[in-house]
Write a protein that holds these residues in place. Structure first.
Motif, PDB file in Angstrom:
ATOM      1  N   UNK A 147       0.878  -1.206   0.090  1.00 36.99           N
ATOM      2  CA  UNK A 147       0.003  -0.065  -0.040  1.00 36.99           C
ATOM      3  C   UNK A 147       0.790   1.055  -0.084  1.00 36.99           C
ATOM      4  N   UNK A 148       1.987   1.502   0.613  1.00 37.30           N
ATOM      5  CA  UNK A 148       2.939   2.481   0.701  1.00 37.30           C
ATOM      6  C   UNK A 148       3.274   2.873  -0.741  1.00 37.30           C
ATOM      7  N   UNK A 149       3.718   1.874  -1.253  1.00 40.75           N
ATOM      8  CA  UNK A 149       4.240   1.979  -2.757  1.00 40.75           C
ATOM      9  C   UNK A 149       3.097   2.668  -3.869  1.00 40.75           C
ATOM     10  N   UNK A 150       1.701   1.908  -3.398  1.00 43.16           N
ATOM     11  CA  UNK A 150       0.382   2.110  -4.176  1.00 43.16           C
ATOM     12  C   UNK A 150       0.475   3.941  -3.978  1.00 43.16           C
ATOM     13  N   UNK A 151       0.677   4.277  -2.715  1.00 41.36           N
ATOM     14  CA  UNK A 151       0.362   5.758  -2.415  1.00 41.36           C
ATOM     15  C   UNK A 151       1.240   6.667  -2.997  1.00 41.36           C
ATOM     16  N   UNK A 152       2.733   6.098  -2.973  1.00 38.07           N
ATOM     17  CA  UNK A 152       3.743   6.933  -3.413  1.00 38.07           C
ATOM     18  C   UNK A 152       3.443   6.894  -4.950  1.00 38.07           C
ATOM     19  N   UNK A 153       2.839   6.172  -5.799  1.00 38.12           N
ATOM     20  CA  UNK A 153       2.867   5.954  -6.956  1.00 38.12           C
ATOM     21  C   UNK A 153       1.526   6.541  -7.569  1.00 38.12           C
ATOM     22  N   UNK A 154       0.702   7.437  -6.730  1.00 42.77           N
ATOM     23  CA  UNK A 154      -0.383   8.052  -7.299  1.00 42.77           C
ATOM     24  C   UNK A 154      -0.444   8.612  -8.605  1.00 42.77           C
ATOM     25  N   UNK A 155       0.687   9.334  -8.886  1.00 36.89           N
ATOM     26  CA  UNK A 155       0.710  10.106 -10.308  1.00 36.89           C
ATOM     27  C   UNK A 155       0.829   9.044 -11.355  1.00 36.89           C
ATOM     28  N   UNK A 156       1.897   7.740 -11.305  1.00 36.16           N
ATOM     29  CA  UNK A 156       2.088   7.114 -11.985  1.00 36.16           C
ATOM     30  C   UNK A 156       0.792   6.232 -12.392  1.00 36.16           C
ATOM     31  N   UNK A 157      -0.139   6.105 -11.179  1.00 29.03           N
ATOM     32  CA  UNK A 157      -1.265   4.960 -11.552  1.00 29.03           C
ATOM     33  C   UNK A 157      -2.172   6.153 -12.263  1.00 29.03           C
ATOM     34  N   UNK A 158      -2.331   7.333 -12.066  1.00 27.80           N
ATOM     35  CA  UNK A 158      -3.407   7.958 -12.731  1.00 27.80           C
ATOM     36  C   UNK A 158      -2.894   8.192 -14.345  1.00 27.80           C
ATOM     37  N   UNK A 159      -1.670   8.126 -14.550  1.00 32.25           N
ATOM     38  CA  UNK A 159      -1.416   8.376 -16.053  1.00 32.25           C
ATOM     39  C   UNK A 159      -1.168   7.105 -16.548  1.00 32.25           C
ATOM     40  N   UNK A 160      -0.756   5.876 -16.086  1.00 33.64           N
ATOM     41  CA  UNK A 160      -0.549   4.831 -16.675  1.00 33.64           C
ATOM     42  C   UNK A 160      -1.432   3.572 -16.218  1.00 33.64           C
ATOM     43  N   UNK A 161      -2.227   3.716 -15.261  1.00 28.73           N
ATOM     44  CA  UNK A 161      -2.692   2.828 -14.867  1.00 28.73           C
ATOM     45  C   UNK A 161      -2.230   1.507 -13.644  1.00 28.73           C
ATOM     46  N   UNK A 162      -2.832   0.629 -13.258  1.00 37.57           N
ATOM     47  CA  UNK A 162      -2.479  -0.037 -12.198  1.00 37.57           C
ATOM     48  C   UNK A 162      -1.280  -1.196 -12.695  1.00 37.57           C
ATOM     49  N   UNK A 163      -1.185  -1.448 -13.945  1.00 35.04           N
ATOM     50  CA  UNK A 163      -0.055  -2.287 -14.462  1.00 35.04           C
ATOM     51  C   UNK A 163       1.324  -1.820 -14.075  1.00 35.04           C
ATOM     52  N   UNK A 164       1.418  -0.573 -14.336  1.00 32.55           N
ATOM     53  CA  UNK A 164       2.567  -0.063 -14.155  1.00 32.55           C
ATOM     54  C   UNK A 164       3.050  -0.026 -12.717  1.00 32.55           C
ATOM     55  N   UNK A 165       2.190  -0.317 -11.750  1.00 32.22           N
ATOM     56  CA  UNK A 165       2.371  -0.660 -10.362  1.00 32.22           C
ATOM     57  C   UNK A 165       2.966  -1.921 -10.168  1.00 32.22           C
ATOM     58  N   UNK A 166       2.240  -2.887 -10.692  1.00 35.79           N
ATOM     59  CA  UNK A 166       2.498  -4.282 -10.957  1.00 35.79           C
ATOM     60  C   UNK A 166       3.824  -4.623 -11.485  1.00 35.79           C
ATOM     61  N   UNK A 167       4.195  -3.897 -12.232  1.00 34.66           N
ATOM     62  CA  UNK A 167       5.548  -4.142 -12.966  1.00 34.66           C
ATOM     63  C   UNK A 167       6.599  -3.499 -12.097  1.00 34.66           C
ATOM     64  N   UNK A 168       6.392  -2.822 -11.208  1.00 30.93           N
ATOM     65  CA  UNK A 168       7.614  -2.335 -10.262  1.00 30.93           C
ATOM     66  C   UNK A 168       7.565  -3.410  -9.195  1.00 30.93           C
TER      67      UNK A 168
END
Length: 341
Positions: free
Chosen positions: A215-236
């Motif tokens: 969850x902490x990475x999820x909140x840190x990546x808010x801007x990336x999630x908004x621009x690229x979607x959840x897959x970018x989070x999964x790939x990290x």
């Protein structure tokens, strides 16, 4: 609510859940924190609620806890973060409201706290181009009385009040919100669970079928999630292990998350799964001839395991045996769930 022939998840995927007429599907374009704590920084004292150990780490995500079984102690994996109370009344009861972190649909509500170590909990489903993402809000003292399964919610929508409900018991002074975000394992989990004659039945939304990411990475990546979607989070997410398996049909998981399958379509045979420490499948592909040559006896072959990523290995899906990694007892059960048709 979850025993319909067509589950709420598939209604959600098909776009017929009552989201809002004419509205765009929910997304992560706007993310808020789930309580009035605006900063989730583990270096700030009091933000997170530790276990009896008193260490902040025990409130965070990962293999951060130790459990005692008889004379032996084992590392334990914590699927979310435990956010501490900001406000309490004179009796020490938390007053913090719990809110939806993003736009979504109510997927499940449990209001029988003795039926789960999550206690009273709410699960939201969030639309993403990759597939559905869940967020989970647990140990609630009470669920908002107006909340209904299938209901659309906006970021900040009231879900309930922070508490200490759980089948295992949580002292009032350690009341907190347990928050998770992640992916759903198998649409057929409820049928698998009932076939084992297990209880209580939470259908699709049992913790064994939910694979949380940090969850902490999820909140840190808010801007990336908004621009690229959840897959970018999964790939990290760090790769903990890769597994070679032979199956007769594609896994249900990749029907739901087709973007996580790499390369040619799969109809049966050998496949390779790359996974996080707790069994979230990060990618899948057809096995190469070299992969297949590595196959050993048994249900699955661990092709690679990263001991640094596994760390204390609290999930023990894969275990090291005489210098070789293999699927452990918990991993065998995990694979059984993921393959169930």
């Amino acid at each position: 609510m979850i025993n319909f022939k067509i589950s709420w998840l598939w209604l959600f995927l098909l776009g017929v859940c009552p989201i809002a007429k004419g509205a765009a599907p929910p997304s992560f374009s706007h993310i808020v924190t789930p309580t009035d704590r605006k900063t989730l920084d583990p270096t700030i004292p009091g933000v997170f609620q530790p276990t009896a150990s008193g260490t902040t780490e025990s409130a965070l995500y990962g293999s951060v806890r130790t459990v005692q079984i008889g004379k032996h102690s084992f590392s334990s994996f914590h699927e979310g973060i435990d956010i501490a109370a900001l406000q309490r009344n004179k009796r020490g009861v938390p007053l913090d409201e719990v809110h939806a972190v993003a736009e979504g649909t109510v997927g499940y509500i449990n209001q029988k706290p003795g039926n789960s170590n999550y206690g009273n909990y709410v699960i939201l489903l969030h639309h993403d181009v990759m597939g559905p993402v869940y967020t989970l809000y647990a140990h609630l003292a009470a669920v908002s009385p107006d909340l209904r399964v299938g209901q659309a919610v906006l970021p900040g929508a009231l879900l309930g009040t922070m508490g200490n409900t759980s089948s295992g018991g949580i002292p009032l002074n350690r009341a907190h919100l347990h928050f998770e975000v992640g992916l759903i394992g198998n649409e057929h989990f409820g049928a698998w669970f009932r076939a084992q004659k297990l209880k209580p039945d939470h259908g699709l939304f049992n913790g064994q079928n939910l694979f949380a990411l940090s969850p902490l990475v999820f909140f840190k990546q808010r801007d990336v999630l908004a621009a690229s979607g959840f897959k970018s989070f999964v790939q990290s997410v760090p790769h903990a292990f890769s597994l070679l398996i032979q199956v007769g049909a594609p896994l249900d998981y990749f029907r739901r998350y087709p973007g996580l399958w790499e390369g040619a379509s799969f109809f049966g045979g050998w496949m390779v799964l790359t996974c996080s420490e707790n069994g979230a499948i990060l990618s899948g592909r057809m096995a190469t001839p070299d992969d297949i040559q590595s196959a050993t006896r048994g249900k699955a072959t661990v092709l690679k395991a990263d001991s640094k990523v596994l760390g204390r290995n609290g999930c023990r899906l894969v275990v090291e045996d005489h210098g070789q990694w293999r699927l452990g007892e918990k991993g065998t059960r995990w694979l059984e769930i993921m393959e169930y048709q």
